[in-house]
Design a protein around this motif. Sequence first.
Motif, short mmCIF file in Angstrom:
data_model
loop_
_atom_site.label_atom_id
_atom_site.label_comp_id
_atom_site.label_asym_id
_atom_site.label_seq_id
_atom_site.Cartn_x
_atom_site.Cartn_y
_atom_site.Cartn_z
N ASP A 214 0.83 -1.21 0.00
CA ASP A 214 0.00 0.00 0.00
C ASP A 214 0.86 1.26 0.00
OD1 ASP A 214 0.99 -0.62 2.46
OD2 ASP A 214 -0.84 -0.20 3.57
N ARG A 215 1.93 1.24 0.77
CA ARG A 215 2.81 2.41 0.83
C ARG A 215 3.59 2.58 -0.47
NH1 ARG A 215 2.44 6.06 5.26
NH2 ARG A 215 1.55 4.90 7.00
N PHE A 216 4.01 1.46 -1.07
CA PHE A 216 4.68 1.57 -2.36
C PHE A 216 3.74 2.14 -3.42
CE2 PHE A 216 7.55 -1.92 -0.70
CZ PHE A 216 8.70 -1.14 -0.68
N TYR A 217 2.49 1.72 -3.40
CA TYR A 217 1.52 2.22 -4.37
C TYR A 217 1.31 3.72 -4.23
CZ TYR A 217 -3.02 3.14 -6.52
OH TYR A 217 -4.04 3.68 -7.27
N LEU A 218 1.30 4.22 -3.01
CA LEU A 218 1.07 5.64 -2.76
C LEU A 218 2.33 6.48 -2.96
CD1 LEU A 218 -1.21 5.41 0.42
CD2 LEU A 218 -1.90 5.86 -1.94
N LYS A 227 7.91 -1.32 6.30
CA LYS A 227 6.91 -2.37 6.53
C LYS A 227 7.39 -3.71 5.97
CE LYS A 227 2.55 -1.57 6.17
NZ LYS A 227 1.22 -1.22 5.64
N LEU A 228 8.11 -3.67 4.84
CA LEU A 228 8.56 -4.91 4.22
C LEU A 228 9.54 -5.65 5.10
CD1 LEU A 228 8.70 -6.80 1.76
CD2 LEU A 228 10.47 -5.28 0.81
N PHE A 229 10.52 -4.92 5.66
CA PHE A 229 11.55 -5.59 6.46
C PHE A 229 11.13 -5.83 7.90
CE2 PHE A 229 14.15 -3.66 3.04
CZ PHE A 229 14.73 -4.81 2.55
N LEU A 239 -2.33 -3.11 10.60
CA LEU A 239 -3.67 -2.77 11.05
C LEU A 239 -3.88 -1.25 11.14
CD1 LEU A 239 -4.16 -5.46 13.87
CD2 LEU A 239 -5.12 -5.45 11.56
N ILE A 240 -2.84 -0.56 11.59
CA ILE A 240 -2.95 0.90 11.70
C ILE A 240 -3.10 1.53 10.32
CG2 ILE A 240 -1.70 2.99 12.34
CD1 ILE A 240 -0.48 1.43 14.66
N ASP A 241 -2.33 1.02 9.33
CA ASP A 241 -2.43 1.58 7.98
C ASP A 241 -3.80 1.31 7.37
OD1 ASP A 241 -0.07 2.89 7.85
OD2 ASP A 241 0.94 1.48 6.52
N VAL A 242 -4.38 0.18 7.66
CA VAL A 242 -5.73 -0.10 7.14
C VAL A 242 -6.72 0.95 7.64
CG1 VAL A 242 -7.65 -1.71 7.19
CG2 VAL A 242 -5.34 -2.57 6.84
#
Length: 259
Positions: A214-218, A227-229, A239-242
Amino acid sequence: MACQQWRPDRGRCLKTYAVVLLLCTDLVLQRVQGYLSSPHVGQEPPYTRDSQHGPVITSAAVPAAASASPADDESHASKCPSGGLCRRLPADCINCNYQHNCTYGKPASFTCQAKKGVHCVGESGQQQTDFSLSITCQFCWQLDPSQYRCSNSTTCMTVACPRQRYNATCDVLDHVHCLGKRHFQKRLFCNWTGGYKWSTALALSITLGGFGADRFYLGQWREGLGKLFSFGGLGIWTLIDVLLIGVGYVGPADGSLYI
């Protein structure tokens, strides 16, 4: 005794002659000075050259404003509808004597005239030159936003708090009539979009949020790598990002709005 009486009279005559001579000299000097200070001295009169008769002297008077050229008439005729109702002509096709002593928000009637080369008719179908136009008394910058178009800024942040504004250049639509300038400046809220969809961002956050999709898309690649590592912050960050993307708090990195 006679000589003694003649000498005072001779002195008075000489004084009179001297005064008259001084007055005449002063008058002559004033005339000469006025002629020398004249703007015509030392300047050649304007002239135009004629191929047959040589230079022709012309008047130095300022010429009157030239009338509309045939090219202007043709441009008006090509851009403006012909044969329609006069009151429905675009604002650029008519000239009106707008008066600013009307009551704001109330209907007001103004006398208008179609520009040269533009033909229109009245309600009865007869061709008219002068007609009456009824509009709402308000300036162009007070119109409803749907009645004008403004430039959009792609440099301001739409998700800033408080919301940012930018100076927009606005133009009134052709068929809308108003008082004042039809080209004006206005401060508007940032409302541009970079093409990011909110539904896509939310779907990626729910399904692949643990990998930072989601962060890469934005466009937020630093947060995406974090988030990946960290495996989505062991699920907590995911959950917080959702929640944040769901309520629209987290948006595109370029500061634009979701589609």
